[in-house]
Design a protein around this motif. Sequence first.
Motif, mmCIF file in Angstrom:
data_model
loop_
_atom_site.group_PDB
_atom_site.id
_atom_site.type_symbol
_atom_site.label_atom_id
_atom_site.label_comp_id
_atom_site.label_asym_id
_atom_site.label_seq_id
_atom_site.Cartn_x
_atom_site.Cartn_y
_atom_site.Cartn_z
ATOM 1 N N VAL A 127 0.881 -1.187 -0.020
ATOM 2 C CA VAL A 127 -0.238 0.029 -0.066
ATOM 3 C C VAL A 127 0.709 1.389 -0.170
ATOM 4 C CG1 VAL A 127 -0.323 0.216 2.435
ATOM 5 C CG2 VAL A 127 -2.203 1.057 1.263
ATOM 6 N N GLN A 128 2.087 1.022 0.321
ATOM 7 C CA GLN A 128 3.006 2.131 0.417
ATOM 8 C C GLN A 128 3.494 2.547 -1.047
ATOM 9 O OE1 GLN A 128 3.457 -0.600 2.272
ATOM 10 N NE2 GLN A 128 3.299 0.108 4.259
ATOM 11 N N ALA A 129 3.367 1.448 -1.996
ATOM 12 C CA ALA A 129 4.056 1.544 -3.193
ATOM 13 C C ALA A 129 3.140 2.555 -4.267
ATOM 14 C CB ALA A 129 4.504 0.351 -3.783
ATOM 15 N N LYS A 130 3.832 3.172 -5.147
ATOM 16 C CA LYS A 130 3.106 3.977 -6.105
ATOM 17 C C LYS A 130 2.423 3.523 -7.088
ATOM 18 C CE LYS A 130 6.582 7.896 -5.964
ATOM 19 N NZ LYS A 130 7.352 8.935 -6.766
ATOM 20 N N GLY A 131 1.307 3.732 -7.638
ATOM 21 C CA GLY A 131 0.250 3.274 -8.503
ATOM 22 C C GLY A 131 -0.832 2.605 -8.241
ATOM 23 N N LEU A 132 -1.576 1.762 -8.952
ATOM 24 C CA LEU A 132 -2.764 1.102 -8.579
ATOM 25 C C LEU A 132 -2.877 0.138 -7.711
ATOM 26 C CD1 LEU A 132 -5.910 1.375 -9.136
ATOM 27 C CD2 LEU A 132 -5.371 -0.223 -11.192
ATOM 28 N N ARG A 133 -3.704 0.022 -6.948
ATOM 29 C CA ARG A 133 -3.780 -1.147 -5.945
ATOM 30 C C ARG A 133 -5.285 -1.544 -5.784
ATOM 31 N NH1 ARG A 133 -1.143 -3.700 -0.999
ATOM 32 N NH2 ARG A 133 -2.859 -4.452 0.179
ATOM 33 N N VAL A 134 -5.528 -2.926 -6.233
ATOM 34 C CA VAL A 134 -6.950 -3.338 -6.022
ATOM 35 C C VAL A 134 -7.023 -4.579 -5.203
ATOM 36 C CG1 VAL A 134 -8.959 -4.217 -7.284
ATOM 37 C CG2 VAL A 134 -7.627 -2.129 -8.268
ATOM 38 N N GLU A 135 -7.965 -4.755 -4.349
ATOM 39 C CA GLU A 135 -8.122 -6.017 -3.324
ATOM 40 C C GLU A 135 -9.374 -6.495 -3.445
ATOM 41 O OE1 GLU A 135 -5.783 -6.327 0.295
ATOM 42 O OE2 GLU A 135 -5.703 -4.151 0.099
ATOM 43 N N VAL A 136 -9.878 -7.827 -3.645
ATOM 44 C CA VAL A 136 -11.018 -8.352 -3.493
ATOM 45 C C VAL A 136 -11.000 -9.426 -2.399
ATOM 46 C CG1 VAL A 136 -12.816 -9.534 -4.659
ATOM 47 C CG2 VAL A 136 -11.657 -7.777 -6.014
ATOM 48 N N ALA A 137 -11.770 -9.653 -1.492
ATOM 49 C CA ALA A 137 -11.801 -10.655 -0.415
ATOM 50 C C ALA A 137 -12.997 -11.190 0.013
ATOM 51 C CB ALA A 137 -11.061 -9.983 0.782
ATOM 52 N N LEU A 185 -17.903 -9.964 2.478
ATOM 53 C CA LEU A 185 -17.181 -9.850 1.111
ATOM 54 C C LEU A 185 -16.858 -8.284 1.287
ATOM 55 C CD1 LEU A 185 -20.377 -10.748 -0.870
ATOM 56 C CD2 LEU A 185 -18.382 -11.781 -0.792
ATOM 57 N N ALA A 186 -15.524 -8.185 0.426
ATOM 58 C CA ALA A 186 -14.766 -6.770 0.913
ATOM 59 C C ALA A 186 -14.098 -6.503 -0.481
ATOM 60 C CB ALA A 186 -13.829 -6.847 1.749
ATOM 61 N N PHE A 187 -14.001 -4.984 -0.645
ATOM 62 C CA PHE A 187 -13.190 -4.461 -1.973
ATOM 63 C C PHE A 187 -12.642 -3.349 -1.446
ATOM 64 C CE2 PHE A 187 -13.640 -1.628 -5.361
ATOM 65 C CZ PHE A 187 -12.788 -1.809 -6.251
ATOM 66 N N ALA A 188 -11.602 -3.154 -2.186
ATOM 67 C CA ALA A 188 -10.881 -1.799 -2.089
ATOM 68 C C ALA A 188 -9.989 -1.407 -3.336
ATOM 69 C CB ALA A 188 -9.753 -1.843 -0.872
ATOM 70 N N ALA A 189 -9.950 -0.240 -3.507
ATOM 71 C CA ALA A 189 -9.228 0.250 -4.620
ATOM 72 C C ALA A 189 -8.408 1.628 -4.263
ATOM 73 C CB ALA A 189 -9.843 0.591 -5.911
ATOM 74 N N SER A 190 -7.048 2.017 -4.593
ATOM 75 C CA SER A 190 -6.482 2.853 -4.251
ATOM 76 C C SER A 190 -5.347 3.270 -5.414
ATOM 77 C CB SER A 190 -5.706 2.545 -2.837
ATOM 78 O OG SER A 190 -4.665 1.703 -2.927
ATOM 79 N N TYR A 191 -5.021 4.607 -5.258
ATOM 80 C CA TYR A 191 -3.887 4.873 -6.193
ATOM 81 C C TYR A 191 -2.903 5.944 -5.580
ATOM 82 C CZ TYR A 191 -1.437 6.464 -10.393
ATOM 83 O OH TYR A 191 -0.547 6.692 -11.252
ATOM 84 N N ARG A 192 -1.799 5.684 -5.440
ATOM 85 C CA ARG A 192 -0.775 6.488 -4.908
ATOM 86 C C ARG A 192 0.076 7.161 -6.026
ATOM 87 N NH1 ARG A 192 1.150 7.264 -0.116
ATOM 88 N NH2 ARG A 192 0.157 5.584 0.738
ATOM 89 N N GLU A 228 2.812 10.681 -6.860
ATOM 90 C CA GLU A 228 4.004 11.182 -6.325
ATOM 91 C C GLU A 228 3.876 11.906 -4.992
ATOM 92 O OE1 GLU A 228 8.021 11.932 -6.395
ATOM 93 O OE2 GLU A 228 7.047 11.070 -7.901
ATOM 94 N N ASN A 229 2.584 12.691 -4.769
ATOM 95 C CA ASN A 229 2.546 13.283 -3.582
ATOM 96 C C ASN A 229 1.278 13.153 -3.029
ATOM 97 O OD1 ASN A 229 1.603 14.894 -5.465
ATOM 98 N ND2 ASN A 229 2.761 16.768 -4.854
ATOM 99 N N TYR A 230 0.360 12.170 -3.638
ATOM 100 C CA TYR A 230 -1.137 12.058 -3.034
ATOM 101 C C TYR A 230 -1.572 10.639 -2.975
ATOM 102 C CZ TYR A 230 -2.058 11.168 -8.045
ATOM 103 O OH TYR A 230 -2.149 10.648 -9.260
ATOM 104 N N PHE A 231 -2.588 10.523 -2.521
ATOM 105 C CA PHE A 231 -3.235 9.167 -2.237
ATOM 106 C C PHE A 231 -4.549 9.197 -1.999
ATOM 107 C CE2 PHE A 231 -4.818 5.717 0.468
ATOM 108 C CZ PHE A 231 -4.315 4.531 -0.132
ATOM 109 N N ILE A 232 -5.161 8.361 -2.726
ATOM 110 C CA ILE A 232 -6.780 8.362 -2.782
ATOM 111 C C ILE A 232 -7.243 6.796 -2.785
ATOM 112 C CG2 ILE A 232 -7.069 10.694 -3.981
ATOM 113 C CD1 ILE A 232 -7.480 8.956 -6.534
ATOM 114 N N ALA A 233 -8.249 6.709 -2.014
ATOM 115 C CA ALA A 233 -8.660 5.182 -2.008
ATOM 116 C C ALA A 233 -10.312 5.223 -1.639
ATOM 117 C CB ALA A 233 -7.847 4.629 -0.819
ATOM 118 N N TYR A 234 -10.867 4.078 -2.113
ATOM 119 C CA TYR A 234 -12.278 3.671 -1.679
ATOM 120 C C TYR A 234 -12.214 2.141 -1.251
ATOM 121 C CZ TYR A 234 -16.866 1.946 -2.260
ATOM 122 O OH TYR A 234 -18.092 1.472 -1.885
ATOM 123 N N GLY A 235 -12.895 1.988 -0.196
ATOM 124 C CA GLY A 235 -13.169 0.435 0.220
ATOM 125 C C GLY A 235 -14.517 0.249 0.812
ATOM 126 N N ALA A 236 -15.045 -1.035 0.876
ATOM 127 C CA ALA A 236 -16.195 -1.493 1.333
ATOM 128 C C ALA A 236 -16.245 -2.856 1.770
ATOM 129 C CB ALA A 236 -17.331 -1.189 0.077
#
Length: 349
Positions: A170-180, A194-201, A203-211
């Motif tokens: 989660v600390q790495a740059k780029g897209l991260r997607v999880e389904v569990a 049931l769980a889902f999360a997506a995030s994008y990091r 250069e200097n920002y991070f945004i994410a959604y999870g449910a």
Amino acid sequence: MKNPIRLSLACGLLAGLGTNAQAQSVSIYGIADLYAGSIRGSESRTVINEGGNAISRLGFRGREDLGGGQSAYFVLEMGLTMDNGTIPMGGGFGRQSFVGIDGRWGALEAGRQYTPLFFNLLATVPFGMNANWAPVQLAGSTDGQPVAVRTVGFAMRQSNLLRYRYGGPVQAKGLRVEVAAAPDEGAAGLGGILAFAASYRGENYFIAYGAQRLDSGSAAATPFRNETQGVNASYVFGRLTLSGAYLVSDSDALGARRATHGVLGLAYDVGPHRWMAELNGRDLEDSPNDALAAAIGYDYRLSKRTSLYGRLLRLNNKGTAANTLAQAVVNAGSGDDVRAVALGIRHNF
């Protein structure tokens, strides 16, 4: 955790026909954290407790190179109660116990693990997901809700979890997607998820959604379902990091109320110094039993592994709310506030 003790159990293992040299490594890692503090809730106490900066733990992890860019790995991690030497969570590897395989296509893991929503929040809030002192932990509170809901709450980790992950840490740059997902095994307290999360990091920002949707389990007297969603983000301005999160929790249990949380945080780093502040406002729909938690912290890094820290925390319970942080005792229906101060040391190994 960044500097584990490397135990080379098998190096240069030959593959089945001796055509490839494959290596397996196993590491021991952990955190030892203790603080002295003054905690006041429904009663006042002077304490020596663990986990003021990060919960103490002991873990084992291993990885084997399978060739072709693929690896097999495992994690076994237990909690440590540093002040008295006991092991919480049933005495076993209750924090994490899973096995996985990864490659260019992603990673597939099975066992007891953190939920996708947990990782999103961990990457954002300045105090992390510290179970004792982080104001964001009010999101896991079920105070003022039916007793049934209290058996579940906000799941930070889940047993029997099968998880697919695309992207790096989660600390790495780029897209991260999880389904569990985890099945309902028909035992009380072992409902499915049931769980889902997506995030994008960037250069200097991070945004994410999870449910996540968590079931009480078919063995419950009256089965019910809890749902939690969250959006969070952070932005780095030089040495200053600003962060925020908005979380909503619903339940179809009889008498349950929607709970919403607005979390704001900041962290300022310069040399070995780190200053932090975090605020979480909890609103319980159509109820006076809301809460507001705020924390201020300071860390001084003596080295890459060792830090001294100080913490100040205030939790205001409104109405007859009885939320708690910092392991304070708050009597049910009392509306008592929590005040806490601590000085401690954290050592990673």
